[in-house]
Scaffold this motif. Structure first.
Motif, PDB file in Angstrom:
ATOM      1  N   GLU A 130      13.151  10.811  -9.013  1.00  0.00           N
ATOM      2  CA  GLU A 130      13.690  10.373  -7.729  1.00  0.00           C
ATOM      3  C   GLU A 130      13.569   8.864  -7.576  1.00  0.00           C
ATOM      4  O   GLU A 130      14.514   8.201  -7.127  1.00  0.00           O
ATOM      5  CB  GLU A 130      12.961  11.102  -6.590  1.00  0.00           C
ATOM      6  N   LEU A 131      12.425   8.302  -7.928  1.00  0.00           N
ATOM      7  CA  LEU A 131      12.241   6.845  -7.845  1.00  0.00           C
ATOM      8  C   LEU A 131      13.253   6.119  -8.738  1.00  0.00           C
ATOM      9  O   LEU A 131      13.857   5.131  -8.330  1.00  0.00           O
ATOM     10  CB  LEU A 131      10.821   6.453  -8.278  1.00  0.00           C
ATOM     11  N   ARG A 132      13.415   6.619  -9.945  1.00  0.00           N
ATOM     12  CA  ARG A 132      14.345   5.972 -10.880  1.00  0.00           C
ATOM     13  C   ARG A 132      15.787   6.104 -10.393  1.00  0.00           C
ATOM     14  O   ARG A 132      16.591   5.207 -10.569  1.00  0.00           O
ATOM     15  CB  ARG A 132      14.181   6.570 -12.279  1.00  0.00           C
ATOM     16  N   ARG A 133      16.105   7.259  -9.806  1.00  0.00           N
ATOM     17  CA  ARG A 133      17.456   7.488  -9.314  1.00  0.00           C
ATOM     18  C   ARG A 133      17.787   6.532  -8.174  1.00  0.00           C
ATOM     19  O   ARG A 133      18.887   6.000  -8.082  1.00  0.00           O
ATOM     20  CB  ARG A 133      17.607   8.934  -8.836  1.00  0.00           C
ATOM     21  N   LYS A 134      16.821   6.273  -7.285  1.00  0.00           N
ATOM     22  CA  LYS A 134      17.037   5.386  -6.150  1.00  0.00           C
ATOM     23  C   LYS A 134      17.312   3.948  -6.576  1.00  0.00           C
ATOM     24  O   LYS A 134      18.003   3.228  -5.888  1.00  0.00           O
ATOM     25  CB  LYS A 134      15.835   5.411  -5.203  1.00  0.00           C
ATOM     26  N   THR A 135      16.733   3.556  -7.714  1.00  0.00           N
ATOM     27  CA  THR A 135      16.896   2.159  -8.147  1.00  0.00           C
ATOM     28  C   THR A 135      18.019   1.996  -9.164  1.00  0.00           C
ATOM     29  O   THR A 135      18.330   0.871  -9.536  1.00  0.00           O
ATOM     30  CB  THR A 135      15.589   1.632  -8.774  1.00  0.00           C
ATOM     31  N   ALA A 136      18.609   3.080  -9.610  1.00  0.00           N
ATOM     32  CA  ALA A 136      19.654   2.987 -10.633  1.00  0.00           C
ATOM     33  C   ALA A 136      20.952   2.478 -10.039  1.00  0.00           C
ATOM     34  O   ALA A 136      21.237   2.540  -8.881  1.00  0.00           O
ATOM     35  CB  ALA A 136      19.891   4.342 -11.267  1.00  0.00           C
ATOM     36  N   ARG A 189       2.944   4.218 -12.740  1.00  0.00           N
ATOM     37  CA  ARG A 189       3.505   3.010 -13.366  1.00  0.00           C
ATOM     38  C   ARG A 189       4.884   2.691 -12.799  1.00  0.00           C
ATOM     39  O   ARG A 189       5.180   1.539 -12.464  1.00  0.00           O
ATOM     40  CB  ARG A 189       3.557   3.166 -14.885  1.00  0.00           C
ATOM     41  N   VAL A 190       5.737   3.706 -12.660  1.00  0.00           N
ATOM     42  CA  VAL A 190       7.092   3.486 -12.123  1.00  0.00           C
ATOM     43  C   VAL A 190       7.004   3.029 -10.669  1.00  0.00           C
ATOM     44  O   VAL A 190       7.694   2.083 -10.267  1.00  0.00           O
ATOM     45  CB  VAL A 190       7.957   4.766 -12.261  1.00  0.00           C
ATOM     46  N   ARG A 191       6.163   3.677  -9.875  1.00  0.00           N
ATOM     47  CA  ARG A 191       5.993   3.307  -8.464  1.00  0.00           C
ATOM     48  C   ARG A 191       5.604   1.838  -8.323  1.00  0.00           C
ATOM     49  O   ARG A 191       6.193   1.081  -7.557  1.00  0.00           O
ATOM     50  CB  ARG A 191       4.906   4.195  -7.848  1.00  0.00           C
ATOM     51  N   ASP A 192       4.594   1.408  -9.100  1.00  0.00           N
ATOM     52  CA  ASP A 192       4.095   0.042  -8.973  1.00  0.00           C
ATOM     53  C   ASP A 192       5.049  -0.986  -9.585  1.00  0.00           C
ATOM     54  O   ASP A 192       5.144  -2.105  -9.093  1.00  0.00           O
ATOM     55  CB  ASP A 192       2.696  -0.067  -9.575  1.00  0.00           C
ATOM     56  N   GLN A 193       5.763  -0.590 -10.629  1.00  0.00           N
ATOM     57  CA  GLN A 193       6.756  -1.508 -11.212  1.00  0.00           C
ATOM     58  C   GLN A 193       7.882  -1.767 -10.218  1.00  0.00           C
ATOM     59  O   GLN A 193       8.279  -2.908  -9.999  1.00  0.00           O
ATOM     60  CB  GLN A 193       7.323  -0.944 -12.514  1.00  0.00           C
ATOM     61  N   LEU A 194       8.385  -0.697  -9.599  1.00  0.00           N
ATOM     62  CA  LEU A 194       9.482  -0.857  -8.646  1.00  0.00           C
ATOM     63  C   LEU A 194       9.035  -1.620  -7.397  1.00  0.00           C
ATOM     64  O   LEU A 194       9.839  -2.308  -6.769  1.00  0.00           O
ATOM     65  CB  LEU A 194      10.059   0.511  -8.270  1.00  0.00           C
ATOM     66  N   ALA A 195       7.761  -1.505  -7.041  1.00  0.00           N
ATOM     67  CA  ALA A 195       7.233  -2.237  -5.886  1.00  0.00           C
ATOM     68  C   ALA A 195       6.940  -3.699  -6.229  1.00  0.00           C
ATOM     69  O   ALA A 195       6.661  -4.500  -5.340  1.00  0.00           O
ATOM     70  CB  ALA A 195       5.975  -1.556  -5.371  1.00  0.00           C
ATOM     71  N   GLY A 196       6.980  -4.032  -7.525  1.00  0.00           N
ATOM     72  CA  GLY A 196       6.731  -5.412  -7.953  1.00  0.00           C
ATOM     73  C   GLY A 196       5.260  -5.800  -7.921  1.00  0.00           C
ATOM     74  O   GLY A 196       4.929  -6.982  -7.829  1.00  0.00           O
ATOM     75  N   HIS A 197       4.367  -4.810  -8.031  1.00  0.00           N
ATOM     76  CA  HIS A 197       2.932  -5.090  -7.974  1.00  0.00           C
ATOM     77  C   HIS A 197       2.441  -5.768  -9.250  1.00  0.00           C
ATOM     78  O   HIS A 197       2.903  -5.463 -10.349  1.00  0.00           O
ATOM     79  CB  HIS A 197       2.124  -3.808  -7.762  1.00  0.00           C
ATOM     80  N   ALA A 198       1.463  -6.632  -9.078  1.00  0.00           N
ATOM     81  CA  ALA A 198       0.763  -7.235 -10.207  1.00  0.00           C
ATOM     82  C   ALA A 198      -0.400  -6.317 -10.583  1.00  0.00           C
ATOM     83  O   ALA A 198      -0.611  -5.277  -9.956  1.00  0.00           O
ATOM     84  CB  ALA A 198       0.244  -8.612  -9.809  1.00  0.00           C
ATOM     85  N   CYS A 199      -1.169  -6.697 -11.586  1.00  0.00           N
ATOM     86  CA  CYS A 199      -2.343  -5.920 -11.987  1.00  0.00           C
ATOM     87  C   CYS A 199      -3.284  -5.800 -10.794  1.00  0.00           C
ATOM     88  O   CYS A 199      -3.614  -6.792 -10.149  1.00  0.00           O
ATOM     89  CB  CYS A 199      -3.044  -6.601 -13.162  1.00  0.00           C
ATOM     90  N   ILE A 200      -3.721  -4.588 -10.493  1.00  0.00           N
ATOM     91  CA  ILE A 200      -4.550  -4.323  -9.314  1.00  0.00           C
ATOM     92  C   ILE A 200      -5.881  -5.070  -9.374  1.00  0.00           C
ATOM     93  O   ILE A 200      -6.409  -5.490  -8.352  1.00  0.00           O
ATOM     94  CB  ILE A 200      -4.802  -2.796  -9.122  1.00  0.00           C
ATOM     95  N   SER A 201      -6.409  -5.291 -10.580  1.00  0.00           N
ATOM     96  CA  SER A 201      -7.724  -5.920 -10.682  1.00  0.00           C
ATOM     97  C   SER A 201      -7.667  -7.425 -10.909  1.00  0.00           C
ATOM     98  O   SER A 201      -8.382  -8.180 -10.261  1.00  0.00           O
ATOM     99  CB  SER A 201      -8.557  -5.249 -11.774  1.00  0.00           C
ATOM    100  N   SER A 202      -6.799  -7.886 -11.807  1.00  0.00           N
ATOM    101  CA  SER A 202      -6.772  -9.325 -12.115  1.00  0.00           C
ATOM    102  C   SER A 202      -5.790 -10.094 -11.241  1.00  0.00           C
ATOM    103  O   SER A 202      -5.914 -11.302 -11.094  1.00  0.00           O
ATOM    104  CB  SER A 202      -6.416  -9.540 -13.588  1.00  0.00           C
ATOM    105  N   GLY A 203      -4.789  -9.402 -10.705  1.00  0.00           N
ATOM    106  CA  GLY A 203      -3.763 -10.074  -9.908  1.00  0.00           C
ATOM    107  C   GLY A 203      -2.703 -10.768 -10.747  1.00  0.00           C
ATOM    108  O   GLY A 203      -1.758 -11.344 -10.210  1.00  0.00           O
ATOM    109  N   ARG A 204      -2.830 -10.683 -12.069  1.00  0.00           N
ATOM    110  CA  ARG A 204      -1.840 -11.313 -12.954  1.00  0.00           C
ATOM    111  C   ARG A 204      -0.600 -10.435 -13.065  1.00  0.00           C
ATOM    112  O   ARG A 204      -0.687  -9.206 -12.968  1.00  0.00           O
ATOM    113  CB  ARG A 204      -2.443 -11.546 -14.344  1.00  0.00           C
ATOM    114  N   PRO A 205       0.562 -11.046 -13.324  1.00  0.00           N
ATOM    115  CA  PRO A 205       1.781 -10.245 -13.514  1.00  0.00           C
ATOM    116  C   PRO A 205       1.625  -9.315 -14.714  1.00  0.00           C
ATOM    117  O   PRO A 205       0.966  -9.659 -15.691  1.00  0.00           O
ATOM    118  CB  PRO A 205       2.858 -11.300 -13.781  1.00  0.00           C
TER     119      PRO A 205
END
Length: 198
Positions: free
Chosen positions: A192-198, A86-102
């Motif tokens: 680590e992901l959270r630290r990089k974006t903080a 969830r953190v990886r995809d949120q930081l990458a700005g991904h939408a829902c993998i199946s519907s494509g909706r935000p």
């Protein structure tokens, strides 16, 4: 005709400050009075509290871990893995993998959805290619929305990787030590992901 009762033997009060001799009125009575009973209860509670602090938090954690079942270790590892996804995809700005909706990251509406489900392919439960942020609607109520998931997955990781996932039937047996390692690894990756974006 009533049976005469045996006379009770005198006991010594267990309250360390009292230690008076008394004849018990009830079976199992250990103190001479209610006041001594309350004082003893307070002392015992304080002793128990002190012994817990003497054990220390690390020792308590070790003891709790020793009581965990394999299923609980699997749940811990899955929770850490899903949080990372969830953190990886949120930081990458991904939408829902199946519907494509935000995705609604503010609420509790995002799952870490598996392309090949954990029930059907438990050996892929910790494969990062197989798991992506997905709306709860699609994951839980549309049974993963598999057709649209595959389309989104091809766009994200490529057809060759999707076909590799679909053909992967490798048996993986996770030991408790493996699960502990997976849990620690994904918790560290998430930090680590959270630290990089903080």
């Amino acid at each position: 005709m009533s049976i005469p009762s045996k006379p009770r033997k005198p006991k010594t009060c267990i309250n360390e400050e009292c230690r008076a001799s008394f004849v018990p009125q009830r079976l199992g009575q250990k103190v001479c009075s209610p006041a001594c009973g309350l004082a003893t209860k307070d002392v015992n509670a304080e002793k128990a509290r002190k012994s817990l602090f003497q054990i220390g938090r690390a020792e308590i954690k070790v003891r709790k871990d020793a009581l965990k079942t394999r299923g609980e270790w699997v749940r811990d590892a899955q929770k850490a893995f899903n949080e990372f996804i969830r953190v990886r995809d949120q930081l990458a700005g991904h939408a829902c993998i199946s519907s494509g909706r935000p995705l609604d990251w503010a609420g509790n509406a995002v799952d870490a959805g598996h392309y090949r489900s954990v029930g059907a392919a438990p050996h892929l439960r910790f494969d990062e290619r197989n798991c992506h942020a997905q709306s709860k609607q699609d994951n839980r109520y549309l049974s993963g929305n598999a057709i649209d998931y595959r389309i989104g997955l091809i766009k994200r990781i490529g057809l060759a990787e999707v076909e590799a996932l679909e053909s992967d039937q490798t048996v993986r047996k996770y030991t408790i030590e493996d699960l502990k390692t997976i849990t620690a690894e994904y918790r560290a990756k998430t930090r680590e992901l959270r630290r990089k974006t903080a």
